[in-house]
Design an enzyme around this catalytic site. Structure first.
Site, PDB file in Angstrom:
ATOM      1  N   VAL A 233       0.747  -1.230   0.199  1.00 11.37           N
ATOM      2  CA  VAL A 233       0.092  -0.038  -0.011  1.00 11.37           C
ATOM      3  C   VAL A 233       0.905   1.286  -0.122  1.00 11.37           C
ATOM      4  O   VAL A 233       0.262   2.405   0.022  1.00 11.37           O
ATOM      5  CB  VAL A 233      -1.004   0.069   1.166  1.00 11.37           C
ATOM      6  CG1 VAL A 233      -2.025  -1.028   1.100  1.00 11.37           C
ATOM      7  CG2 VAL A 233      -0.295  -0.047   2.558  1.00 11.37           C
TER       8      VAL A 233
ATOM      9  N   HIS B  21      -3.994  -4.119  -2.989  1.00 13.45           N
ATOM     10  CA  HIS B  21      -4.756  -4.020  -1.742  1.00 13.45           C
ATOM     11  C   HIS B  21      -4.690  -2.491  -1.348  1.00 13.45           C
ATOM     12  O   HIS B  21      -4.871  -2.155  -0.168  1.00 13.45           O
ATOM     13  CB  HIS B  21      -3.536  -4.723  -0.572  1.00 13.45           C
ATOM     14  CG  HIS B  21      -3.782  -6.023  -0.661  1.00 13.45           C
ATOM     15  ND1 HIS B  21      -2.481  -6.822   0.160  1.00 13.45           N
ATOM     16  CD2 HIS B  21      -4.458  -7.215  -1.261  1.00 13.45           C
ATOM     17  CE1 HIS B  21      -3.083  -8.314  -0.117  1.00 13.45           C
ATOM     18  NE2 HIS B  21      -4.085  -8.205  -0.966  1.00 13.45           N
TER      19      HIS B  21
END
Ligand code: OAD
Length: 254
Positions: A103, A119
């Protein structure tokens, strides 16, 4: 590290290469992984208290504060030679896709373009009610204290609570990145599986999909992983060392 000459030749000949990365590729930038003993985030924090929709509903300021702490830490981190090597490999291969579970934005800052984030991204929060994107102020946040509670901002459109732009346990992956990943993996000749424990599904199932589709699967990781049973080649070592050596030896990058 020397790459087996036969492997080197098959990597060099491939025109479709995919890299699937996990937290390990950012470890040498000082961003903690999740499951490494002692240093992994899930060794120190309870995922159920921080990374589920229920946790955010129960204690939004604890969850928002934790993600702000991670975002501030990432903003202070720099891409490492592993991130840069993947960007160099992308320039050398005809068709290259970079799929990450991370991320952070260190792949982008390391020179990669069109990174597929399975994600989500720390830098892209959105309203938990109407899903409108929320833009962080330009100034980098101060590094909050570990465990600091911070009240999440409110959505300018509907007043709902803004939530972190990441995928939590129990949530589906964003549809478009997942479809891009499946399409790229199904067609690839080589999958580089870098810095992931390969235990979180469905991301980890991409390794099986590549193997079953006939791709050469090469793992870069200093430790054994759940993917060991399926990968054809394991290059044991840190991504920041192995990837630049591999990029230079196979694709002549510097
Ligand atoms: P993990 O923490 O599960 O695994 C990190 C992997 O990186 C391990 O296999 C380590 O051996 C390896 N590693 C450590 N240092 C490395 C280095 N310098 N070079 C290469 N590898 C190294 O992280 P992920 O597999 O990314 O999900 O975890 C998958 C998902 O679980 C994350 O995306 C996150 C987490 O819960 C969400 O937040 C949705």
């Amino acid at each position: 590290m020397t790459i087996d000459p036969a492997l080197r030749e098959s990597l060099r000949a491939a025109s479709r290469v995919v890299a699937l990365t996990g937290a390990g590729v950012s470890a040498e930038s000082g961003v903690p992984t999740f499951r490494d003993r002692q240093t992994g985030l899930w060794e120190r924090y309870d995922a159920l208290e921080l990374a589920t929709p229920e946790a955010f509903a129960r204690d939004p300021s604890l969850v928002w504060g934790w993600y702000e702490w991670r975002r501030a830490a990432v903003l202070r981190a720099e891409p490492n030679p592993g991130h840069r090597a993947l960007a160099a490999i992308a320039r050398a291969v005809a068709h290259f896709a970079l799929i990450t579970q991370n991320v952070d934005d260190l792949h982008e800052r390391g020179g990669s373009v069109e990174v597929v984030h399975l994600h989500g991204e720390l830098s892209r929060p959105y309203c938990g009610e109407c899903r409108a994107a929320y833009r962080f102020p330009d100034a980098a946040p101060a590094l909050p204290a570990d465990g600091a509670r911070i009240e999440p901002p409110r959505c300018a459109r509907c007043g709902g609570r803004v939530r972190p732009g990441v995928v939590w346990f129990g949530e589906p992956l964003p549809a478009r990145p997942w479809q891009l990943a499946v399409d790229a993996v199904r067609r690839c000749e080589v999958l580089l599986c870098v810095g992931t424990s390969a235990v979180v599904h469905p991301a980890a199932s991409l390794v099986d999909l590549a193997a079953h589709s006939g791709a050469t699967v090469v793992q870069v990781n200093p430790a054994p992983t759940a993917a060991d049973r399926i990968v054809g080649h394991s290059l044991r070592g840190p991504a920041g060392v192995v990837l630049p050596e591999m990029a230079a030896s196979v694709w002549g990058t510097r």
